[in-house]
Design a protein around this motif. Structure first.
Motif, PDB file in Angstrom:
ATOM      1  N   LYS A   1       0.807  -1.219   0.000  1.00  0.00           N
ATOM      2  CA  LYS A   1       0.000   0.000   0.000  1.00  0.00           C
ATOM      3  C   LYS A   1       0.844   1.275   0.000  1.00  0.00           C
ATOM      4  N   TRP A   2       2.163   1.137   0.236  1.00  0.00           N
ATOM      5  CA  TRP A   2       2.992   2.308   0.520  1.00  0.00           C
ATOM      6  C   TRP A   2       4.126   2.455  -0.475  1.00  0.00           C
TER       7      TRP A   2
ATOM      8  N   GLU B   1       3.870   7.635   1.332  1.00  0.00           N
ATOM      9  CA  GLU B   1       2.719   7.898   0.475  1.00  0.00           C
ATOM     10  C   GLU B   1       1.878   6.635   0.396  1.00  0.00           C
ATOM     11  N   CYS B   2       0.600   6.770   0.720  1.00  0.00           N
ATOM     12  CA  CYS B   2      -0.309   5.623   0.785  1.00  0.00           C
ATOM     13  C   CYS B   2      -1.300   5.678  -0.373  1.00  0.00           C
ATOM     14  N   ALA B   3      -1.409   4.586  -1.099  1.00  0.00           N
ATOM     15  CA  ALA B   3      -2.337   4.523  -2.227  1.00  0.00           C
ATOM     16  C   ALA B   3      -3.765   4.634  -1.718  1.00  0.00           C
TER      17      ALA B   3
ATOM     18  N   ASN C   1      -3.789  10.142  -7.154  1.00  0.00           N
ATOM     19  CA  ASN C   1      -2.565  10.462  -6.432  1.00  0.00           C
ATOM     20  C   ASN C   1      -2.605   9.863  -5.026  1.00  0.00           C
ATOM     21  N   PRO C   2      -1.478   9.359  -4.549  1.00  0.00           N
ATOM     22  CA  PRO C   2      -1.454   8.796  -3.188  1.00  0.00           C
ATOM     23  C   PRO C   2      -1.541   9.898  -2.136  1.00  0.00           C
ATOM     24  N   TYR C   3      -1.989   9.516  -0.938  1.00  0.00           N
ATOM     25  CA  TYR C   3      -2.040  10.451   0.171  1.00  0.00           C
ATOM     26  C   TYR C   3      -0.652  10.577   0.793  1.00  0.00           C
TER      27      TYR C   3
ATOM     28  N   CYS D   1      -5.327  13.273   3.190  1.00  0.00           N
ATOM     29  CA  CYS D   1      -6.650  12.703   2.895  1.00  0.00           C
ATOM     30  C   CYS D   1      -7.736  13.592   3.485  1.00  0.00           C
TER      31      CYS D   1
ATOM     32  N   HIS E   1      -4.623   6.469   7.748  1.00  0.00           N
ATOM     33  CA  HIS E   1      -3.331   6.452   7.061  1.00  0.00           C
ATOM     34  C   HIS E   1      -2.194   6.765   8.037  1.00  0.00           C
TER      35      HIS E   1
ATOM     36  N   THR F   1       6.020  -2.230  -8.338  1.00  0.00           N
ATOM     37  CA  THR F   1       4.674  -1.702  -8.394  1.00  0.00           C
ATOM     38  C   THR F   1       4.024  -2.040  -9.711  1.00  0.00           C
TER      39      THR F   1
END
Length: 378
Positions: A29-30, A45-47, A52-54, A69, A78, A372
Motif C-alpha cells: 500500500k505504501w 505515500e499511501c495509495a 494520487n497517493p495520500y 486525505c 493512514h 509496483t
C-alpha cells in the motif's frame, strides 16, 4: 527513535480507525517511505481511491501528524498505518533528506504538538484493541436473494465485456483485411495514424492489451531495414489475426489465461496474491539482466530477468514493471549480477515466466520492495 504499538492504540480515535489502519499496514500500500537522519520524522505515500497517493507524515517526538486525505477523523487511518509500519518494522524507513512537503508541514505546525491531541474528555473513551483490529470480523449472514442478484449482475457484466471484446476483434480482423486489400506499401507510409484509429476502437472494446500491441506495431515495422518492412508488416498483421482467432477459441472454453492476458488485461496483483492455486516459489534468485523501454502510450516498461538458483520451480522468471514516463528515470529494483532471497508468485501460464514478489525481498543485505503495478492491471 521508536514507537510502541500501545502508543498507536492510544492515539486512535476509535476501534474502527484501528481496524481500517490494520488493512493499510501492508508494504504493497505504501511508497516513498522514509525517515529523517535523526529518525524523529517519518513519512510515506499511501495509495488511496484517487489518482494520487495520500502524503502521510508524523513527528515521533510528540506524535504530531498530518495526512492529505479528507478524513474528518484525527488521526486518520493512514497516519495510524504509517505508525504501525514503524512500530512493527514492517518496511524499512531509510534515513534521508526530508521532503519539501514534510518540511513545510513541520514549519507550520505548532511546536506544542497539539496536533496529536487525544479525543475530547467529555466523550466517553471507547475501548480500543490492536489484537481485535487484526482479526477479521465474522461475515454477516447474507440474503440469498441479494447474493443471487449480485451473481447475476456480475455474470451480466462479464458477458457484456466478452461481447465487447468480440465486437472489437471483429473490427480488427476487418481492418487487417482492408490493409491487405489496399496494399502494404501504403500501410507502411501511414501506419501510425491507421494503427491509432483501430487501437482506439480496441480500447473502447475493452481489448486494452491488444490495443497496446497495435500501438507499438508502427515502431517495430519502421525499425526494420526498408527492404524488410513489407515482410515485417505481414508478420505483425498475421499475429493480430492469430490472437483474435485464439481469443474466440478461448471464449468458447476459457481455460487459457495467457490468451485473455494478451488481449484484455493481466490479472491484478492483489488477485494473483490471493489465488491459492497460483504457483509460488521460494528460492535464491540471480538477476541476469534488465531492459528499460519507453512505450508509445507514455508508459515506461522495466523488465528484469531472473535465474532460479534453487532446485525446485521454473528455471527462469521475469519481473515486469510499468511507470509513467513523466516521472523520470526510475532506479532499478534489482541490479544485474546480484542475488536475493524471496518468494515469487507466477502468473498462470502453460510455461510460467512472469512473476511478482509476494513480499519484500532480501538482496545484498538490503530490503528491496515489491515492484509496483499500474492501475490498468498490466
Amino acid at each position: 527513535m521508536a514507537i510502541e504499538l500501545q502508543a498507536v492504540e492510544k492515539l486512535a480515535a476509535d476501534q474502527a480507525s484501528l481496524k481500517a489502519a490494520a488493512g493499510l499496514a501492508r508494504p504493497g500500500k505504501w511508497s516513498g517511505v522514509g525517515a529523517s537522519h535523526d529518525a524523529a520524522l517519518i513519512w510515506g505515500e499511501c495509495a488511496g481511491s484517487g489518482a494520487n497517493p495520500y502524503r502521510v507524515m508524523a513527528d515521533l517526538r510528540d506524535l504530531g501528524n498530518k495526512c492529505t486525505c479528507p478524513s474528518r477523523k484525527f488521526p486518520c487511518k493512514h497516519v495510524l498505518a504509517l505508525l504501525w509500519l514503524r512500530a512493527e518494522a514492517v518496511v524499512p524507513f531509510p534515513g534521508g533528506e526530508t521532503p519539501d512537503w514534510v518540511s513545510d508541514w513541520l514549519g507550520r505546525r505548532r511546536p506544542s504538538g497539539t496536533s496529536a491531541r487525544p479525543p475530547a474528555e467529555s466523550a466517553p473513551a471507547a475501548e480500543k484493541d490492536l489484537a481485535a483490529a487484526r482479526r477479521a470480523e465474522p461475515a454477516a449472514a447474507e440474503d440469498p436473494k441479494a447474493a443471487a442478484r449480485r451473481e447475476a449482475a456480475s455474470a451480466k457484466r462479464a458477458e457484456d465485456t466478452h461481447q465487447a471484446i468480440l465486437d472489437a476483434l471483429g473490427a480488427l480482423e476487418q481492418w487487417v483485411s482492408d490493409q491487405l486489400r489496399l496494399g502494404l506499401g501504403g500501410f507502411i507510409e501511414d501506419a501510425t495514424s491507421r494503427c491509432r484509429r483501430i487501437g482506439a476502437r480496441l480500447v473502447d472494446g475493452k481489448a486494452a492489451a491488444l490495443a497496446g500491441h497495435v500501438d507499438e506495431l508502427p515502431a517495430r515495422v519502421l525499425a526494420l531495414p526498408a527492404g524488410d518492412r513489407i515482410r515485417g508488416a505481414t508478420v505483425e498483421l498475421a499475429r493480430l489475426v492469430m490472437l483474435s482467432r485464439a481469443y474466440r477459441a478461448y471464449r468458447a472454453s476459457p481455460t487459457d489465461p495467457e490468451i485473455r492476458r494478451a488481449v484484455a488485461a493481466a490479472e491484478a496483483r492483489e488477485a494473483l496474491l490471493a489465488d491459492g492455486a497460483a504457483l509460488r516459489v521460494s528460492s535464491t534468485w540471480e538477476v541476469l539482466g534488465e531492459r528499460v523501454r519507453t512505450r508509445r502510450d507514455g508508459l515506461v516498461s522495466q523488465t528484469g530477468w531472473l535465474l532460479n538458483l534453487g532446485e525446485s520451480g521454473p528455471r527462469f522468471a521475469m519481473l515486469l514493471d510499468f511507470f509513467p514516463a513523466g516521472t523520470g528515470r526510475r532506479g532499478s529494483v534489482f541490479t544485474p549480477g546480484e542475488q536475493f532471497e524471496g518468494e515469487l508468485a507466477f502468473y498462470p501460464a502453460r510455461h510460467p515466466l512472469r512473476v511478482i514478489p509476494c513480499a519484500p525481498c532480501w538482496c545484498s543485505g538490503a530490503l528491496r520492495p515489491p515492484m509496483t503495478r499500474p492501475s490498468d492491471g498490466r
